[in-house]
Design an enzyme around this catalytic site. Sequence first.
Site, PDB file in Angstrom:
ATOM      1  N   HIS A 166       0.831  -1.101  -0.137  1.00  0.00           N
ATOM      2  CA  HIS A 166       0.046   0.026  -0.108  1.00  0.00           C
ATOM      3  C   HIS A 166       0.786   1.090   0.162  1.00  0.00           C
ATOM      4  CE1 HIS A 166      -2.889  -2.798   2.131  1.00  0.00           C
ATOM      5  NE2 HIS A 166      -3.607  -2.353   1.309  1.00  0.00           N
ATOM      6  N   GLN A 188      -8.717  -6.882 -10.583  1.00  0.00           N
ATOM      7  CA  GLN A 188      -9.283  -5.739  -9.908  1.00  0.00           C
ATOM      8  C   GLN A 188      -8.831  -4.341 -10.484  1.00  0.00           C
ATOM      9  OE1 GLN A 188      -9.926  -4.881  -5.541  1.00  0.00           O
ATOM     10  NE2 GLN A 188      -8.345  -3.500  -5.896  1.00  0.00           N
TER      11      GLN A 188
END
Length: 282
Positions: A37, A153
């Site tokens: 992240h 995704q």
Amino acid sequence: MKLCRTIADIRAEVAGWRQAGQRVGLVTTMGALHAGHMALVAEARGASDRVVATIFVNPTQFGDPKDLETYPRTEAEDLAMLEAAGVDAVFLPDVGEIYPPGDETIVETTALARVFHGAVRPGHFRGVATVVTKLFNIVQADAAWFGEKDYQQLAVIRRMVRDLHMPVDIRSVATLREKDGLAMSSRNRRLPPQDRAAAPVLHRALEGAAALVARGGATVEGIGELVRQIVAEEPRARLTGLDIVHPDSFEPASGAVTGPLGLMISAEFGGILLIDQREIHP
Ligand code: PAF
């Protein structure tokens, strides 16, 4: 770093920046942040005047209520990491803020969401597309960063943005891996030591397939056989999905390999589902 728990708060913050002509970057997360992240945040930080991160464990993308319940929640650590990385504002809504009573609108990519992950987790990509649309509409960033680890995704989000004419630039960042090749994921911290030790088999299978294709003369069926064989050598892994697709359409590929392919693997390690994926090129 500003913490915003309501749509009104984050909108007011972003509106001020936009009036000043600043470019806003967005990183959407479900928390339990790790270096993967933070790589997205670093890219966003480098390319934007202001960076917004969102932390929202989205219930509509979980099929299994137990998976949702046990999803790691580490808000204090997450906020410390985001602050240290220079994020300007974090949006942490509760479920009622995102899905108000009576909410019934969904966003769904159809063909793209049916294969691989979508086939084993029906409704997953509908949940992702719906929440990402809401977050895009709420934050109204100029650009948003997503990891290539979540290959399907990323494809779903790119297609949705294209099809629905959303004014946001989608940027991707390469998968970050542990030293032994395991793709970084919030789920990794739920693996007991023996399963953690077994999990890099997914990366070995992807690399084996890439090497086979790079040598030339490979077929899609041969790739499938090799991946199954490598995963079967690891007794703690249970292969739950293997898809080899054309990267644009996500249509299943077959026969001789003549162009790039998307290779997506999922496997369970003691009940924890891990995914890994990469593009392979002849
Ligand atoms: O990749 C994730 O963490 C989630 O799927 C996302 C994009 C934040 C939507 O909930």
